[in-house]
Design a protein around this motif. Structure first.
Motif, PDB file in Angstrom:
ATOM      1  N   PHE A   3       0.841  -1.209   0.000  1.00  0.00           N
ATOM      2  CA  PHE A   3       0.000   0.000   0.000  1.00  0.00           C
ATOM      3  C   PHE A   3       0.873   1.255   0.000  1.00  0.00           C
ATOM      4  O   PHE A   3       0.669   2.178  -0.803  1.00  0.00           O
ATOM      5  N   LEU A   4       1.862   1.304   0.900  1.00  0.00           N
ATOM      6  CA  LEU A   4       2.702   2.501   1.011  1.00  0.00           C
ATOM      7  C   LEU A   4       3.553   2.712  -0.242  1.00  0.00           C
ATOM      8  O   LEU A   4       3.739   3.842  -0.702  1.00  0.00           O
ATOM      9  N   VAL A   5       4.076   1.630  -0.813  1.00  0.00           N
ATOM     10  CA  VAL A   5       4.876   1.747  -2.039  1.00  0.00           C
ATOM     11  C   VAL A   5       4.003   2.276  -3.180  1.00  0.00           C
ATOM     12  O   VAL A   5       4.412   3.165  -3.934  1.00  0.00           O
ATOM     13  N   ASN A   6       2.780   1.751  -3.309  1.00  0.00           N
ATOM     14  CA  ASN A   6       1.866   2.231  -4.346  1.00  0.00           C
ATOM     15  C   ASN A   6       1.492   3.697  -4.132  1.00  0.00           C
ATOM     16  O   ASN A   6       1.435   4.481  -5.089  1.00  0.00           O
ATOM     17  N   LEU A   7       1.248   4.066  -2.869  1.00  0.00           N
ATOM     18  CA  LEU A   7       0.914   5.455  -2.546  1.00  0.00           C
ATOM     19  C   LEU A   7       2.073   6.377  -2.914  1.00  0.00           C
ATOM     20  O   LEU A   7       1.880   7.452  -3.511  1.00  0.00           O
ATOM     21  N   SER A   8       3.283   5.951  -2.593  1.00  0.00           N
ATOM     22  CA  SER A   8       4.464   6.737  -2.932  1.00  0.00           C
ATOM     23  C   SER A   8       4.614   6.880  -4.450  1.00  0.00           C
ATOM     24  O   SER A   8       4.838   7.973  -4.974  1.00  0.00           O
ATOM     25  N   ALA A   9       4.471   5.759  -5.167  1.00  0.00           N
ATOM     26  CA  ALA A   9       4.654   5.768  -6.624  1.00  0.00           C
ATOM     27  C   ALA A   9       3.598   6.620  -7.313  1.00  0.00           C
ATOM     28  O   ALA A   9       3.858   7.237  -8.348  1.00  0.00           O
ATOM     29  N   GLN A  10       2.421   6.680  -6.721  1.00  0.00           N
ATOM     30  CA  GLN A  10       1.303   7.364  -7.352  1.00  0.00           C
ATOM     31  C   GLN A  10       1.259   8.857  -7.012  1.00  0.00           C
ATOM     32  O   GLN A  10       0.967   9.686  -7.872  1.00  0.00           O
ATOM     33  N   VAL A  11       1.557   9.192  -5.750  1.00  0.00           N
ATOM     34  CA  VAL A  11       1.352  10.570  -5.289  1.00  0.00           C
ATOM     35  C   VAL A  11       2.664  11.314  -5.040  1.00  0.00           C
ATOM     36  O   VAL A  11       2.829  12.463  -5.438  1.00  0.00           O
ATOM     37  N   VAL A  12       3.616  10.656  -4.364  1.00  0.00           N
ATOM     38  CA  VAL A  12       4.812  11.361  -3.896  1.00  0.00           C
ATOM     39  C   VAL A  12       5.897  11.435  -4.975  1.00  0.00           C
ATOM     40  O   VAL A  12       6.424  12.514  -5.280  1.00  0.00           O
ATOM     41  N   GLU A  13       6.233  10.286  -5.581  1.00  0.00           N
ATOM     42  CA  GLU A  13       7.372  10.247  -6.510  1.00  0.00           C
ATOM     43  C   GLU A  13       7.191  11.113  -7.758  1.00  0.00           C
ATOM     44  O   GLU A  13       8.150  11.759  -8.186  1.00  0.00           O
ATOM     45  N   PRO A  14       5.992  11.168  -8.383  1.00  0.00           N
ATOM     46  CA  PRO A  14       5.860  12.048  -9.550  1.00  0.00           C
ATOM     47  C   PRO A  14       6.180  13.516  -9.222  1.00  0.00           C
ATOM     48  O   PRO A  14       6.830  14.206 -10.007  1.00  0.00           O
ATOM     49  N   ARG A  15       5.755  13.971  -8.030  1.00  0.00           N
ATOM     50  CA  ARG A  15       6.052  15.355  -7.625  1.00  0.00           C
ATOM     51  C   ARG A  15       7.545  15.548  -7.409  1.00  0.00           C
ATOM     52  O   ARG A  15       8.137  16.533  -7.873  1.00  0.00           O
ATOM     53  N   LEU A  16       8.184  14.600  -6.698  1.00  0.00           N
ATOM     54  CA  LEU A  16       9.620  14.717  -6.435  1.00  0.00           C
ATOM     55  C   LEU A  16      10.418  14.684  -7.742  1.00  0.00           C
ATOM     56  O   LEU A  16      11.368  15.452  -7.920  1.00  0.00           O
ATOM     57  N   LEU A  17      10.027  13.787  -8.661  1.00  0.00           N
ATOM     58  CA  LEU A  17      10.737  13.657  -9.929  1.00  0.00           C
ATOM     59  C   LEU A  17      10.611  14.933 -10.760  1.00  0.00           C
ATOM     60  O   LEU A  17      11.610  15.432 -11.291  1.00  0.00           O
ATOM     61  N   THR A  18       9.399  15.471 -10.853  1.00  0.00           N
ATOM     62  CA  THR A  18       9.183  16.716 -11.608  1.00  0.00           C
ATOM     63  C   THR A  18      10.041  17.841 -11.053  1.00  0.00           C
ATOM     64  O   THR A  18      10.665  18.596 -11.802  1.00  0.00           O
ATOM     65  N   ASP A  19      10.096  17.934  -9.728  1.00  0.00           N
ATOM     66  CA  ASP A  19      10.890  18.972  -9.072  1.00  0.00           C
ATOM     67  C   ASP A  19      12.380  18.815  -9.403  1.00  0.00           C
ATOM     68  O   ASP A  19      13.054  19.790  -9.753  1.00  0.00           O
ATOM     69  N   LEU A  20      12.903  17.584  -9.318  1.00  0.00           N
ATOM     70  CA  LEU A  20      14.322  17.341  -9.603  1.00  0.00           C
ATOM     71  C   LEU A  20      14.651  17.656 -11.058  1.00  0.00           C
ATOM     72  O   LEU A  20      15.653  18.326 -11.351  1.00  0.00           O
ATOM     73  N   VAL A  21      13.803  17.192 -11.980  1.00  0.00           N
ATOM     74  CA  VAL A  21      14.041  17.439 -13.411  1.00  0.00           C
ATOM     75  C   VAL A  21      14.036  18.940 -13.699  1.00  0.00           C
ATOM     76  O   VAL A  21      14.925  19.460 -14.387  1.00  0.00           O
ATOM     77  N   ASN A  22      13.051  19.648 -13.148  1.00  0.00           N
ATOM     78  CA  ASN A  22      12.962  21.100 -13.380  1.00  0.00           C
ATOM     79  C   ASN A  22      14.180  21.823 -12.838  1.00  0.00           C
ATOM     80  O   ASN A  22      14.712  22.737 -13.486  1.00  0.00           O
ATOM     81  N   ARG A  23      14.623  21.432 -11.657  1.00  0.00           N
ATOM     82  CA  ARG A  23      15.782  22.111 -11.053  1.00  0.00           C
ATOM     83  C   ARG A  23      17.043  21.900 -11.889  1.00  0.00           C
ATOM     84  O   ARG A  23      17.827  22.828 -12.085  1.00  0.00           O
ATOM     85  N   VAL A  24      17.238  20.665 -12.363  1.00  0.00           N
ATOM     86  CA  VAL A  24      18.414  20.400 -13.195  1.00  0.00           C
ATOM     87  C   VAL A  24      18.331  21.189 -14.499  1.00  0.00           C
ATOM     88  O   VAL A  24      19.316  21.796 -14.938  1.00  0.00           O
ATOM     89  N   ARG A  25      17.163  21.200 -15.116  1.00  0.00           N
ATOM     90  CA  ARG A  25      17.011  21.925 -16.395  1.00  0.00           C
ATOM     91  C   ARG A  25      17.192  23.427 -16.227  1.00  0.00           C
ATOM     92  O   ARG A  25      17.526  24.124 -17.171  1.00  0.00           O
ATOM     93  N   GLN A  26      16.958  23.917 -15.003  1.00  0.00           N
ATOM     94  CA  GLN A  26      17.183  25.348 -14.740  1.00  0.00           C
ATOM     95  C   GLN A  26      18.635  25.641 -14.374  1.00  0.00           C
ATOM     96  O   GLN A  26      18.984  26.774 -14.041  1.00  0.00           O
ATOM     97  N   GLY A  27      19.491  24.605 -14.405  1.00  0.00           N
ATOM     98  CA  GLY A  27      20.919  24.821 -14.171  1.00  0.00           C
ATOM     99  C   GLY A  27      21.420  24.428 -12.794  1.00  0.00           C
ATOM    100  O   GLY A  27      22.596  24.581 -12.490  1.00  0.00           O
ATOM    101  N   GLU A  28      20.539  23.911 -11.933  1.00  0.00           N
ATOM    102  CA  GLU A  28      20.976  23.496 -10.595  1.00  0.00           C
ATOM    103  C   GLU A  28      21.661  22.132 -10.637  1.00  0.00           C
ATOM    104  O   GLU A  28      21.471  21.356 -11.580  1.00  0.00           O
TER     105      GLU A  28
END
Length: 199
Positions: free
Chosen positions: A103-128
């Motif tokens: 349950f927790l792994v599915n919750l993480s994959a569905q709700v938490v990880e997409p947000r974290l991944l988007t944030d990391l990708v955006n930060r790198v693309r902005q030069g961080e």
């Protein structure tokens, strides 16, 4: 159909209400609570989960096996900021996964990880430069690490391979992994999708 496609969509998230060990574990689309600790999903900054099988060989006694299931979420700095850690174990070799862990792994994959991944990708693309898996520095040019000391541009990085609780990172010119990152390190589960998005 991938694992993520089968997950319920936001708004349909079921509720987990159970006991792990002696403590109450509750989770839904808003937060995760275990014992006296709780964390809203939108405040989570890192996640890690893994299964561990420990073999104990003892002289004159039968070999024993124990399976451990770990799930952790928290904020930075890792180990110093608030976190929620859920661990359970059973004796014997066990392939079936406990319902709470799934349950927790599915919750993480569905709700938490997409947000974290988007944030990391955006930060790198902005030069961080961002850090993932505890020690890997990632930027627009590639990846680097202090221990072991290495630096690879994106053309030299092979897609990472998960195996037995680790994420193995290979250089394109090497048969041996240049890095082995335990899934117990913060956001190690995001290494594969992050590299795929940037390389």
């Amino acid at each position: 159909m991938s694992e993520h496609d089968r997950q319920p969509q936001p708004g349909q998230i079921p509720v987990l209400d159970t006991k792990v060990g002696w403590s109450s574990l509750q989770a839904d689309g808003q937060q995760i609570s275990y014992g006296r600790r709780s964390m809203p999903l939108d405040e989570i900054e890192w996640v890690c989960y893994w299964v561990e099988q420990v073999t104990e060989k003892r002289f004159m006694f039968p070999t024993t096996y124990t399976t451990y299931w770990h799930f952790e979420v928290g904020k930075y700095p890792h180990k110093a900021a608030p976190a929620v850690t859920v661990t359970d174990s059973r004796s014997g070799r066990r392939d079936e996964l406990p319902d709470w862990w799934t349950f927790l792994v599915n919750l993480s994959a569905q709700v938490v990880e997409p947000r974290l991944l988007t944030d990391l990708v955006n930060r790198v693309r902005q030069g961080e430069t961002v850090t993932i898996g505890g020690s890997i520095k990632v930027n627009q040019d590639g990846i680097s690490c202090k221990r072991p000391k290495l630096s690879l541009d994106w053309n030299s990085v092979h897609p990472p391979v998960p195996h037995a609780g680790m994420i193995y990172i290979y250089a394109t010119n090497s048969d041996q992994p240049v890095l082995a990152v335990p899934l117990g390190h913060p956001n190690a589960v995001l290494i594969q999708p992050l590299f795929a998005a940037l390389s």
